[in-house]
Design an enzyme around this catalytic site. Sequence first.
Site, short mmCIF file in Angstrom:
data_model
loop_
_atom_site.label_atom_id
_atom_site.label_comp_id
_atom_site.label_asym_id
_atom_site.label_seq_id
_atom_site.Cartn_x
_atom_site.Cartn_y
_atom_site.Cartn_z
CG HIS A 118 -1.97 -0.87 1.20
ND1 HIS A 118 -3.06 -1.08 0.14
CD2 HIS A 118 -1.98 -2.34 1.84
CE1 HIS A 118 -3.73 -2.13 0.63
NE2 HIS A 118 -3.34 -2.85 1.58
CB CYS A 120 -2.19 3.07 -5.27
SG CYS A 120 -3.16 1.28 -5.02
#
Length: 313
Positions: free
Chosen positions: A143, A209
């Site tokens: 993440h 991301c």
Amino acid sequence: MTFILKKSIWLILFLFIIGVLGAWFYGTETNETHRTSQPSNKDEGMKPVETSESTPEIQELSLAEEFKISEDDFEILQQLYQDTQSIHPEFLQIPKLDISTNIIEVGQLEDGSMGVPDNDIDVGWYEPGPLPGEKGNAVLAGHVDSRTGPAIFYELDQLEVGDEIIIQDSNGEELLFEVEKMESFPFDDAPLSEIFGSSDEKRLNLITCTGVFNREQGTHEDRLVVFTKLVEDSISEETPEPPSQIEINGQLLTFHANRDEFVIGYRVYMIEENGEPEHVTSIANHERKSYLMEDPNHNYMVRTVNITGEESE
């Protein structure tokens, strides 16, 4: 008439005796010369196969030449060995970003996408794909942020070409990868074959991301991919086990082979008076595991040699 006959008989007998003695003398001398000019069977059997004078220096030969392996077979064995140098990933280190974290296994979700850890500090390894160190694209994902703030890969975009990525297994074995390039792709239009597909190289790709968070989609609009490649010199080379049951009977040294599939032969050393080992011969895997010692008054040792050139202790 009688006297003449008797004289003839004595003359013939005299010449015959002279001839016999001459033949005996000549034959004796000829046989003696033959014996001294040819080695006996015993001498021939005791002749060492190789001596330190006739053995080429190790550095003058390639491993394939030294252990009598064809170049093609040697390359195949080298490739097989390199293919075994993968590790099960347990820990990730990125020195530049001061990252040191656990790696957990993840799989494929129902929608076909790669799973991710359910926390913001671990990194996920895509278990259906290759292991790090195998040919192909091993993939790690982490993440970039969470509802509470930055996550493990928050600064992944700060990496540059040449930066190091270190993968470690539970035994402390490490593989070193080097960043080759970094690219961002729309989350729904990434080149999956380049990221996850097959490759003749040993690659590791890191994904996180990036870009604007799309609340409708519930995800960031882009994916950052860091493409890295294994630094082959980082592969640790295991020391092979020595041969077993080394015995000396008279001048004959024998031993039992090491059955490891990547052993290519053995080196025999004679220990000099100063304690230094002198290489006296090399024995290929397919040859008899024995050596006729040139000087049995010295100590000898035998070392196993594997496909990387590593010797046993």
